[in-house]
Motif scaffolding. Sequence first.
Motif, PDB file in Angstrom:
ATOM      1  N   GLY A 200       0.807  -1.211   0.000  1.00  0.00           N
ATOM      2  CA  GLY A 200       0.000   0.000   0.000  1.00  0.00           C
ATOM      3  C   GLY A 200       0.838   1.259   0.000  1.00  0.00           C
ATOM      4  N   LEU A 201       1.891   1.252   0.790  1.00  0.00           N
ATOM      5  CA  LEU A 201       2.796   2.396   0.854  1.00  0.00           C
ATOM      6  C   LEU A 201       3.429   2.653  -0.510  1.00  0.00           C
ATOM      7  N   THR A 202       3.839   1.580  -1.184  1.00  0.00           N
ATOM      8  CA  THR A 202       4.462   1.717  -2.499  1.00  0.00           C
ATOM      9  C   THR A 202       3.475   2.271  -3.517  1.00  0.00           C
ATOM     10  N   VAL A 203       2.249   1.737  -3.533  1.00  0.00           N
ATOM     11  CA  VAL A 203       1.234   2.245  -4.462  1.00  0.00           C
ATOM     12  C   VAL A 203       0.954   3.718  -4.186  1.00  0.00           C
ATOM     13  N   GLY A 204       0.805   4.074  -2.911  1.00  0.00           N
ATOM     14  CA  GLY A 204       0.503   5.460  -2.575  1.00  0.00           C
ATOM     15  C   GLY A 204       1.580   6.427  -3.012  1.00  0.00           C
ATOM     16  N   MET A 205       2.830   6.032  -2.822  1.00  0.00           N
ATOM     17  CA  MET A 205       3.947   6.895  -3.215  1.00  0.00           C
ATOM     18  C   MET A 205       4.089   6.967  -4.734  1.00  0.00           C
ATOM     19  N   ARG A 206       4.120   5.810  -5.377  1.00  0.00           N
ATOM     20  CA  ARG A 206       4.382   5.800  -6.819  1.00  0.00           C
ATOM     21  C   ARG A 206       3.208   6.359  -7.616  1.00  0.00           C
ATOM     22  N   SER A 208       1.571   8.810  -6.849  1.00  0.00           N
ATOM     23  CA  SER A 208       1.715  10.264  -6.747  1.00  0.00           C
ATOM     24  C   SER A 208       3.047  10.738  -7.316  1.00  0.00           C
ATOM     25  N   ASN A 209       3.696   9.845  -8.086  1.00  0.00           N
ATOM     26  CA  ASN A 209       4.994  10.156  -8.710  1.00  0.00           C
ATOM     27  C   ASN A 209       6.050  10.548  -7.684  1.00  0.00           C
ATOM     28  N   ASN A 210       5.975   9.927  -6.502  1.00  0.00           N
ATOM     29  CA  ASN A 210       6.975  10.187  -5.462  1.00  0.00           C
ATOM     30  C   ASN A 210       8.007   9.065  -5.502  1.00  0.00           C
ATOM     31  N   PRO A 211       9.272   9.389  -5.798  1.00  0.00           N
ATOM     32  CA  PRO A 211      10.279   8.349  -5.994  1.00  0.00           C
ATOM     33  C   PRO A 211      11.064   7.945  -4.744  1.00  0.00           C
ATOM     34  N   ILE A 212      10.642   8.373  -3.537  1.00  0.00           N
ATOM     35  CA  ILE A 212      11.395   8.016  -2.330  1.00  0.00           C
ATOM     36  C   ILE A 212      11.565   6.496  -2.274  1.00  0.00           C
ATOM     37  N   PRO A 213      12.801   6.002  -2.167  1.00  0.00           N
ATOM     38  CA  PRO A 213      13.006   4.549  -2.057  1.00  0.00           C
ATOM     39  C   PRO A 213      12.361   3.998  -0.792  1.00  0.00           C
ATOM     40  N   GLN A 235       0.097  -4.835  -7.583  1.00  0.00           N
ATOM     41  CA  GLN A 235      -0.680  -4.869  -8.821  1.00  0.00           C
ATOM     42  C   GLN A 235      -2.186  -4.930  -8.547  1.00  0.00           C
ATOM     43  N   LYS A 236      -2.587  -5.774  -7.574  1.00  0.00           N
ATOM     44  CA  LYS A 236      -4.007  -5.888  -7.236  1.00  0.00           C
ATOM     45  C   LYS A 236      -4.545  -4.570  -6.684  1.00  0.00           C
ATOM     46  N   THR A 237      -3.750  -3.925  -5.826  1.00  0.00           N
ATOM     47  CA  THR A 237      -4.192  -2.673  -5.208  1.00  0.00           C
ATOM     48  C   THR A 237      -4.281  -1.559  -6.243  1.00  0.00           C
ATOM     49  N   ALA A 238      -3.289  -1.500  -7.124  1.00  0.00           N
ATOM     50  CA  ALA A 238      -3.302  -0.486  -8.180  1.00  0.00           C
ATOM     51  C   ALA A 238      -4.506  -0.676  -9.093  1.00  0.00           C
ATOM     52  N   ASP A 239      -4.832  -1.914  -9.419  1.00  0.00           N
ATOM     53  CA  ASP A 239      -6.017  -2.187 -10.244  1.00  0.00           C
ATOM     54  C   ASP A 239      -7.297  -1.791  -9.512  1.00  0.00           C
ATOM     55  N   PHE A 240      -7.371  -2.134  -8.240  1.00  0.00           N
ATOM     56  CA  PHE A 240      -8.545  -1.833  -7.417  1.00  0.00           C
ATOM     57  C   PHE A 240      -8.816  -0.331  -7.366  1.00  0.00           C
ATOM     58  N   LEU A 241      -7.736   0.456  -7.325  1.00  0.00           N
ATOM     59  CA  LEU A 241      -7.856   1.907  -7.186  1.00  0.00           C
ATOM     60  C   LEU A 241      -7.770   2.639  -8.524  1.00  0.00           C
ATOM     61  N   ILE A 247       3.576   0.599 -12.058  1.00  0.00           N
ATOM     62  CA  ILE A 247       4.573   0.514 -10.984  1.00  0.00           C
ATOM     63  C   ILE A 247       5.490  -0.658 -11.296  1.00  0.00           C
ATOM     64  N   ASP A 248       6.754  -0.354 -11.487  1.00  0.00           N
ATOM     65  CA  ASP A 248       7.722  -1.374 -11.871  1.00  0.00           C
ATOM     66  C   ASP A 248       8.133  -2.218 -10.667  1.00  0.00           C
ATOM     67  N   LYS A 249       8.452  -3.475 -10.929  1.00  0.00           N
ATOM     68  CA  LYS A 249       8.849  -4.366  -9.840  1.00  0.00           C
ATOM     69  C   LYS A 249      10.125  -3.896  -9.143  1.00  0.00           C
ATOM     70  N   SER A 250      10.922  -3.067  -9.822  1.00  0.00           N
ATOM     71  CA  SER A 250      12.151  -2.541  -9.210  1.00  0.00           C
ATOM     72  C   SER A 250      11.856  -1.648  -8.013  1.00  0.00           C
ATOM     73  N   ALA A 251      10.584  -1.231  -7.858  1.00  0.00           N
ATOM     74  CA  ALA A 251      10.207  -0.412  -6.690  1.00  0.00           C
ATOM     75  C   ALA A 251      10.174  -1.231  -5.413  1.00  0.00           C
ATOM     76  N   VAL A 252      10.226  -2.568  -5.528  1.00  0.00           N
ATOM     77  CA  VAL A 252      10.130  -3.453  -4.359  1.00  0.00           C
ATOM     78  C   VAL A 252      11.517  -3.945  -3.977  1.00  0.00           C
ATOM     79  N   ASN A 253      11.922  -3.614  -2.762  1.00  0.00           N
ATOM     80  CA  ASN A 253      13.249  -3.988  -2.269  1.00  0.00           C
ATOM     81  C   ASN A 253      13.113  -4.533  -0.854  1.00  0.00           C
ATOM     82  N   VAL A 254      13.443  -5.813  -0.662  1.00  0.00           N
ATOM     83  CA  VAL A 254      13.281  -6.472   0.634  1.00  0.00           C
ATOM     84  C   VAL A 254      14.616  -7.044   1.099  1.00  0.00           C
TER      85      VAL A 254
END
Length: 331
Positions: A200-206, A208-213, A235-241, A247-254
């Motif tokens: 959710g945090l990633t969807v909310g940031m991206r 809004s075009n916010n690139p904070i890692p 992907q599910k959340t972005a579709d829902f909203l 949102i590219d998978k490179s935005a996910v870093n664990v």
Amino acid sequence: MNLAKLPRRKYSYGPTPIEYLKNLTEHLGGPEIYIKRDDLLGLTGGGNKTRKLEFLVADALAKGADTLLTCGAVQSNHCRLTLSAARKEQLDCHLVLEERVPNSYHRNSNGNNFLFNLLGTDGITVVPGGSNMLEEMEKVAEKLRSEGKKPYIIPGGGSNEIGATGYVACAQEMMMQLFDQSLDIDCIVTPSGSAGTHAGLTVGMRASNNPIPIIGISVNKDKETQEGNVYKLIQKTADFLNVENAIDKSAVNVYDDYVGPGYSLPTEKMTEAIEMLAQHEGILLDPVYTGKVMAGFIDLVRTGYFSKGQKVLFLHTGGSPALYDYTSLFQ
């Protein structure tokens, strides 16, 4: 993306604070450390699940449910908060608890188990570790339906696209706070467990075009599995909203280096992290989630991942009631 169109219950009032951790910053000698205090959210004991439940419970009520049904580990913060929301809405609540550590459920133990009893569940079902939790919840739901009830099933951690929307809203809240405080953050560190908060945090940031890692520190899964889980939910959340920005998978870093021997099992670094934050800032963490995540963050500071002068925001997702079932670690 207009979240105001979605049904929502309000369990907290006003944004949770962003605090500068001066003492911890000086102690570690690395970046400037800030903390987003989602441990101060509403419902019993607060924590990140409160944001998710605002949307999930609203959906349940809109669908005419009279019972909330969810699952988690035996000291589940999510189960505590779902039960609390049910009491507030005068709904029944049934919990399915998974013994991820064999023989770890004790009805009269402390921590969240004590709060399950105090809040008064309408039923607890305990199943072995590794059980298919959706199937186990459906068994309970079928029994409830046969009794004339209308159960609403909430997945573990509240982590579906509806629940993750709570952290899309949190991202918007954060961006407004950072703007108001003229605070230019270089990175956000978040717990990554059932994936709803991280996604959710990633969807909310991206969106809004916010690139904070955003760095997720896993509390249960290996890096590849967790990154896959988070991205699927993104992907599910972005579709829902109806988010238009891809949102590219490179935005996910664990990072998965701090899980230790397994979910909810203690580590020395976790114990150190909890003691450090308590003794330097008077803030409580929990042994299962935020303690391990803070241990990972401290290690990243010590190993030079973050440089002096950077500003890093740690998302405190709550969970401190579980701490009281782990008191032997600190004696």
